[in-house]
Design an enzyme around this catalytic site. Structure first.
Site, short mmCIF file in Angstrom:
data_model
loop_
_atom_site.label_atom_id
_atom_site.label_comp_id
_atom_site.label_asym_id
_atom_site.label_seq_id
_atom_site.Cartn_x
_atom_site.Cartn_y
_atom_site.Cartn_z
N TRP A 102 0.84 -1.20 0.00
CA TRP A 102 0.00 0.00 0.00
C TRP A 102 0.87 1.25 0.00
O TRP A 102 0.57 2.23 -0.69
CB TRP A 102 -0.95 -0.01 1.19
N ASP A 169 -1.64 6.57 6.74
CA ASP A 169 -2.66 5.64 6.27
C ASP A 169 -2.90 4.65 7.41
O ASP A 169 -2.06 3.81 7.69
CB ASP A 169 -2.16 4.92 5.01
N LYS A 193 -11.87 -2.08 7.03
CA LYS A 193 -11.05 -2.97 7.84
C LYS A 193 -11.49 -2.96 9.31
O LYS A 193 -11.45 -3.98 9.95
CB LYS A 193 -9.57 -2.59 7.75
C1 PLP Z 1 -6.92 -2.02 2.35
C2 PLP Z 1 -5.89 -0.98 2.45
C3 PLP Z 1 -5.79 0.07 1.51
C4 PLP Z 1 -6.69 0.16 0.30
O1 PLP Z 1 -7.93 0.57 0.70
P1 PLP Z 1 -9.08 0.84 -0.39
O2 PLP Z 1 -10.14 1.45 0.49
O3 PLP Z 1 -9.45 -0.47 -0.97
O4 PLP Z 1 -8.58 1.78 -1.40
C5 PLP Z 1 -4.81 1.01 1.71
N1 PLP Z 1 -3.98 0.95 2.76
C6 PLP Z 1 -4.04 -0.03 3.67
C7 PLP Z 1 -3.07 -0.05 4.80
C8 PLP Z 1 -5.00 -1.03 3.54
O5 PLP Z 1 -5.07 -2.01 4.45
#
Ligand code: PLP
Length: 355
Positions: A102, A169, A193
């Site tokens: 990511w 993030d 998540k």
């Molecule tokens: C799942 C995830 C993403 C991507 O998220 P989307 O909402 O599908 O764009 C980005 N960063 C992390 C750490 C993730 O676990």
């Protein structure tokens, strides 16, 4: 229906109460005899939902004064681009600690706006640790980090303090542990998540950073626009916001971050203890960098893999196949997963050993 122990990495488990209440609102919301998803987002009934969701984020996480909470769209993947647009200053450069797939994608998006400079990476060992030393970031407008690496199973247990704004993030560990929000300029997280269903992305933005970008920002990517419209610039993802709000109510009613952090520690400790004890298994990451949300492990001897798959399937365990870039197993033990589910997995691991 027998209980499924759902270890899915995302979209993933949410509390059963949330599913029940959210599904009732689809049929009849607030006794309006209308569905939540057929009323105007500008109606009083929905505006109240958006405001409660934003307020609960602040209450539950302890967001200080001077921050704005937004529920937007596009996932964390659009967030990569959005934060770059909003955080570029005179240097037109962001520093990136690349701790997984990511974070790599975040660098790629930053390069559409200015420069994404990799200041540290753990790619040399397939991201199985958190790099501790990195290049100077004094020529960067911000430092971007990923608090938890969903695919590789590592987590930052300390956050860097480097004299430039920090953008994080937090998609896969937000609301799983206490964080000092005042250390961050932007926190963002795809909901699916640990917060709610897919379809909304949470932003917690320090007001000071709004409206200061050195680049022109397309309207929908401008956090200042969304903040000035109270997260209602355009039609928000009403169902995802509503279900996230219900989940935050659940978290608050059960004891908030103190409660969930203790519960998550207990689950992670139980599972890692078995990985380290059981001679058939080993963890894939450096112990000090292990994630308390996504537990990655492999069999030392692949030849018993079919037997293990048979055992965990028979135990109603779902979603523990590892990501293709790591292999083995990944047990995602997000907030709503119960200790009983972790006990079921540990039981399956013990059963393989005694087989
Ligand atoms: C799942 C995830 C993403 C991507 O998220 P989307 O909402 O599908 O764009 C980005 N960063 C992390 C750490 C993730 O676990």
């Amino acid at each position: 229906m027998s209980k499924v122990h759902n270890f899915s990495a995302g979209p993933c488990i949410l509390p059963q109460e949330v599913f029940k209440e959210a599904s009732e609102a689809i049929l009849n919301f607030n006794d309006l005899n209308l569905s939540l998803i057929e009323i105007s987002h500008r109606s009083k009934d929905f505006v109240v939902v958006m405001e409660e969701a934003r307020t609960l984020v602040k209450e539950v996480l302890g967001v200080p004064e001077g921050y704005t909470v937004l529920f937007l769209q596009g996932g964390a993947s659009l967030g990569f681009l959005k934060v770059a647009y909003n955080m570029m200053r005179a240097n037109k450069r962001g520093g990136y600690i690349v701790t997984g797939a990511w974070a790599k994608k975040a660098v790629k998006e930053a390069n559409f706006v200015g420069e994404g400079k990799v200041v540290a990476t753990s790619e040399d060992r397939n991201f199985n640790y958190i790099p501790k030393n990195y290049k100077s970031v004094s020529d960067c407008d911000y430092l971007h980090i990923t608090s938890n690496n969903t695919i590789f199973g590592t987590q930052l247990h300390e956050f860097p303090d480097v004299g430039v704004p920090i953008v994080c993030d937090m998609s896969s560990d937000i609301f799983s542990r206490k964080v000092d929000v005042s250390k961050f300029d932007i926190i963002y997280a795809g909901a699916q998540k640990n917060l709610g269903p897919a379809g909304t992305t949470l932003y917690i933005v320090k007001d000071d950073v709004l409206g200061k970008s050195s680049v022109g920002i397309p309207t929908m990517l401008d956090l200042n626009i969304h903040a000035s419209k109270d997260s209602m610039f355009n039609t928000p993802p009403v169902f995802a916001v509503y279900a996230s709000m219900l989940n935050l109510r659940w978290l608050k009613a059960n004891g908030g971050m103190n409660w969930i952090e203790a519960r998550n520690n207990e689950k992670a400790d139980l599972l890692y203890a078995e990985i380290d004890r059981n001679p058939l298994f080993e963890g894939t990451c450096d112990k000090k960098d292990r994630s308390k949300m996504n537990v990655t492990f492999v069999l030392k001897d692949e030849s018993v893999g079919a037997k293990f798959d048979e055992i965990w399937n028979a135990s109603n365990i779902s979603g523990i196949k590892g990501h293709r870039s790591v292999g083995g197993y990944r047990a995602s033990i997000y907030n709503a997963l119960s200790i009983e589910s972790v006990q079921a997995l540990v039981g399956a691991m013990k059963e393989l050993e005694s087989n």
